[in-house]
Design an enzyme around this catalytic site. Structure first.
Site, short mmCIF file in Angstrom:
data_model
loop_
_atom_site.label_atom_id
_atom_site.label_comp_id
_atom_site.label_asym_id
_atom_site.label_seq_id
_atom_site.Cartn_x
_atom_site.Cartn_y
_atom_site.Cartn_z
N THR A 59 -29.52 51.55 68.31
CA THR A 59 -28.20 51.19 68.79
C THR A 59 -27.37 50.75 67.59
O THR A 59 -27.90 50.09 66.70
CB THR A 59 -28.29 50.10 69.88
OG1 THR A 59 -26.98 49.67 70.21
CG2 THR A 59 -29.11 48.90 69.42
N LYS A 67 -8.95 34.62 69.91
CA LYS A 67 -8.68 33.19 70.05
C LYS A 67 -7.31 32.89 69.47
O LYS A 67 -7.11 32.96 68.26
CB LYS A 67 -9.75 32.36 69.33
CG LYS A 67 -11.08 32.35 70.05
CD LYS A 67 -12.24 32.49 69.10
CE LYS A 67 -13.42 33.16 69.80
NZ LYS A 67 -14.20 34.02 68.91
#
Lengths: 550, 550
Positions: free
Chosen positions: A191, A449
């Site tokens: 992956t 954020k």
């Protein structure tokens, strides 16, 4: 975790308490539906009895080529009956099946084949040129078996041992398969994360059998009813990608008709969907979009009503689910990842919702669903405390189940990041609602954020995608002196020659602010129009490359 | 069996590779269907969330009474919500659930409780007098917990520690259950053979989880569709008998509504079937006959159309299946035994047969069906050679599966008879047909050998049962000087005052001889009319006692 001393009586493992081995799944399918078919594109078909014989023949072929238990056998092929045979024959020998991600770069493919310590390779003709460029740097590999649609001489620098079909034909149709420890590794694949080299994940016979049994029960659940003996199944998730979510194993256990489409060409996919009357597929949202955009579907020339899809990899958007519904196509979500075999949750709609109208169902169909049996799943805050099931508290998803990769292959440090406090940390942030439905909000790394507040890049993408004139969108956080980070959007317009104005997109989004669906600070600071958005090898937005390009 | 060396990578068992424990089944049900109900007769009901709390409370109660992992806890109760709670709480503590067969004689019950080394007992008020007569000879037992329908003082010589409901009410609703080895024994119970003392069989957490997952997939198969979250389930196989075929575990995994009828009184069973709209039950043929004979059904006053039944224990006869069909009741067969957890095969009808008319389906519905996933099943001759799938070759059934008792508890000799050459020998003789369907022909011990030919007592019973005036029949072999053995029939007439003549029965049977369905030598030498035929504690013909009485 308390320590207790239960009563354990001795047993002789392989006789009275047999191991869980992949071969049992094949036997089940042949018993349930010996006459059902395995179909390969428009090129051929055979029944389950012949499928089993071919698995036995492949085992003889591999044994004759020196493949032994403990060896690693790589496969580079398009989705095919051959690949399905490899799913069984290789692990049933006690060897490890390495499903190579053919969409990686040649250097990444070399990395994975060297790291996996591949001993033998099955290679489709299309990938012969690729391996010609790598094989001298893969000295461990003893031989390459050629896969072709029609047997033809190939002039290659690769040490080819012969062609799949012609060598298979000579083999005996019965192989006396060994029995062994169920904790033997059956499959291995890689992956790609956002940083560093691809990471290997691996699954044992025991894990795959348990995943298969649980997936079988879940896919037959009321209101789901995606797969059983009488259904026709065709994956649109590559077989190298988490063994096509393990569904070929489940379809085999149940004896379902299986259709393998080769390379994913929209025209062939649509032709098979219609000609073979496919009932059930699974894919990432991008691929569903591609199929719905294919000319015969988009023009209404071909009717796919009744087709059912399980969507994973990225969250299913309401826009896509609605578009599918208008064509009579049923979509619902599942959640998992390469590290988790993959299935963790699935949309088993509660009875009242399953009986409601589509608009009521829509938000539920786009959530990731309920944890399936044997999965323990928590959404936790940074201290590891489970958050309330209120549909609002956002935290990281962590899981336990009897089918999770037990480490990244030969990677101590990254394995310790994955497994902490006895839980596999998914890196996804999500909520759980009152009914226990999981909803993925973002990747932890993609959350933006801004001014101390969290903004989900995913939610913002879903809203922008609804704006007229927008074909595709990616949102990332860009550094900002005042706010820390600010959202920035990359948009592919539907009409490249007449993109909407940034202000139009902003005005569209402001409606959601006044409706209270997003906060003011979630409005992107920049909206840029581009021709294309970088994607990973499995069709997800490649935020790492997007960040580099912005 | 070849020895090979596959690749095994180290893992930390309880963290990255969790054990299969029964507690996971309960969690699955609560997640799938927290609002679904557990119903106890007409006395009470609660939802799955409360069911889980009660399991936790029972665990606290038992812990407070000194029950520890490794202890054996016996239950003597009618089928109830309490029993279901015991199915979970006792094994989840790491203790062993001993489900006592309350239909055995007091001396046999004493034998099983002593042999099992029971430490603590849950006892329904109805069985208090029984245990009063035994408890001084069961010195190991530390306490008895009283189960009552309504809390009332009981004056008993038993050292009762209190009443279930009132003690439960005081307990905390959360128990921090331990984790432990999946090979820990979870359940233990006794099966009575034709000779000797009852034999103990036992199943581990791993075995019950695997049996449950496979049963769940099988009972949801197309054309079967007996059990899922939206179905209402009521057992009519006692919970002490092979944990009601494991179905309470499966129903819990799936989140189905569950109805427990207490003691099997036809009136209560029928009332619950109707009032609770029961979809699915399972039982032995005798019990189905009893329900169909109940006044409200027989008179047509109550309609049970749509009720579906899985029949096991003894073969389903065509006569009974047809009678049920005429009332709109769907019956099909399954096969298994106490030693096998029990499910081995089930009638998953092939698609063409599932779509055919009832008369075409009938013989298939009365066969035992296909082996379910993970079961290896063979019909072998006396040398252990598998016989052809021709529907005619008769041999013994032997099996392997990951959920068979690994021995008879503390019985070396009889365990060695059960497990030979790595196979569990069922003691049943059967055929396999071209489609792989198993058909049980007889118990090996009941087959009649006459003049060198085999006659199936079971087949003869089925034919005699079709004779007008015959209510019930048993056929056994009686010694014969000339032929070795000859068939003899015991018949209960429908009208005790006007039994048919023996000659009438014989004339009826001779038709089957001329049709070629049975051989001439299969005609019974004697036909005796009786008021009643001895049965075992689970409702099967008790051929051992019949032989003594003939």
């Amino acid at each position: 975790m308390t320590t207790v001393t239960p009563k354990i009586l001795p047993s002789t493992p392989s006789a009275t308490n047999p191991p869980l081995l992949i071969g049992d799944l094949l036997e089940s399918g042949v018993r349930m539906a010996g006459d059902n078919q395995i179909v390969y594109r428009d090129l051929g078909r055979h029944d389950y009895r012949r499928f089993r014989e071919r698995v036995h023949q492949l085992a003889h072929l591999l044994t004759a080529q020196g493949v032994r238990a403990g060896d690693v056998v790589a496969v580079l092929d398009w989705d095919s009956h051959r690949y399905l045979e490899a799913f069984f024959a290789i692990p049933m020998l006690g060897a490890v099946l390495h499903t190579v991600n053919v969409r990686l770069s040649p250097e990444q493919i070399h990395y994975t084949m060297e790291h996996a310590e591949d001993d033998f390779v099955l290679v489709h003709q299309d990938f012969v040129p690729l391996l010609e460029g790598l094989h001298e740097r893969l000295p461990r590999i003893r031989g390459y078996l050629l896969c072709q649609e029609e047997a033809a001489e190939v002039d290659s620098a690769l040490p080819l041992v012969g062609e799949y079909e012609s060598l298979l034909a000579d083999q005996s149709r019965h192989y006396d398969f060994p029995t062994f420890d169920e904790n033997a590794v059956a499959t291995l694949f890689y992956t790609t994360g956002t940083t560093g080299n691809p990471k290997g994940v691996y699954f044992t016979h025991r894990q795959l059998v348990l995943h298969t049994l649980t997936e079988a029960s879940t896919l037959q659940a009321p209101g789901v009813e995606l797969l059983n003996r009488d259904k026709v199944y065709m994956p649109i998730t590559p077989m190298f990608h988490v063994h096509a979510w393990g569904v070929p194993y489940t379809a085999t256990l149940l004896g379902a008709t299986q259709v393998y489409p080769g390379r994913y060409e929209p025209e062939m996919l649509v032709r098979l969907l219609v000609d073979e009357r496919v009932d059930f597929s699974h894919c990432v949202p991008t691929l569903l979009g591609m199929v719905l955009n294919a000319e015969p579907i988009a023009s209404g020339r071909v009717d796919l009503a009744g087709w059912k899809l399980l969507i994973g990899g990225s969250p299913l958007t309401q826009a896509l689910a609605r578009r599918a519904h208008e064509l009579g196509i049923d979509t619902r979500s599942a959640y998992g990842m390469s590290e988790t075999c993959p299935l963790l949750t699935a949309d088993v709609l509660p009875r009242d919702i399953a009986e409601a109208d589509f608009e009521t169902q829509l938000p539920w169909r786009c959530k990731a669903g309920l944890p399936i049996p044997l999965v323990q799943l928590q959404v936790v805050d940074e201290s590891g405390t489970p958050l309330p099931n209120d549909g609002e508290s956002v935290g990281e998803v962590r899981v336990r189940a009897p089918w999770l990769t037990q480490a990244y292959y030969k990677e101590t440090t990254r394995s310790e990041e994955l497994w902490r406090d006895g839980w596999l940390h998914t890196g996804d942030v999500a909520t759980l609602d009152e009914r226990g439905f999981l909803q993925i909000r973002d990747r932890i790394k993609d959350v933006i954020k801004t001014g101390g507040e969290w903004v989900s890049s995913l939610e913002l993408e879903n809203l922008i995608a609804q704006c007229p004139g927008v074909a595709e969108v990616a949102v990332i956080g860009v550094p900002d002196e005042q706010w820390g980070e600010r959202p920035a959007a990359l948009v592919v317009p539907k009409d490249l020659n007449a993109p909407p104005a940034s202000d139009e997109v902003l005005a569209f989004l402001k409606r959601f602010v006044s409706e209270g669906r997003i906060n003011r600070w979630a409005l992107p600071s920049s909206i840029r129009f581009v021709d294309e958005i970088p994607k990973t090898s499995v069709g997800k937005l490649d935020k790492k490359r997007i960040r580099q390009e912005v």
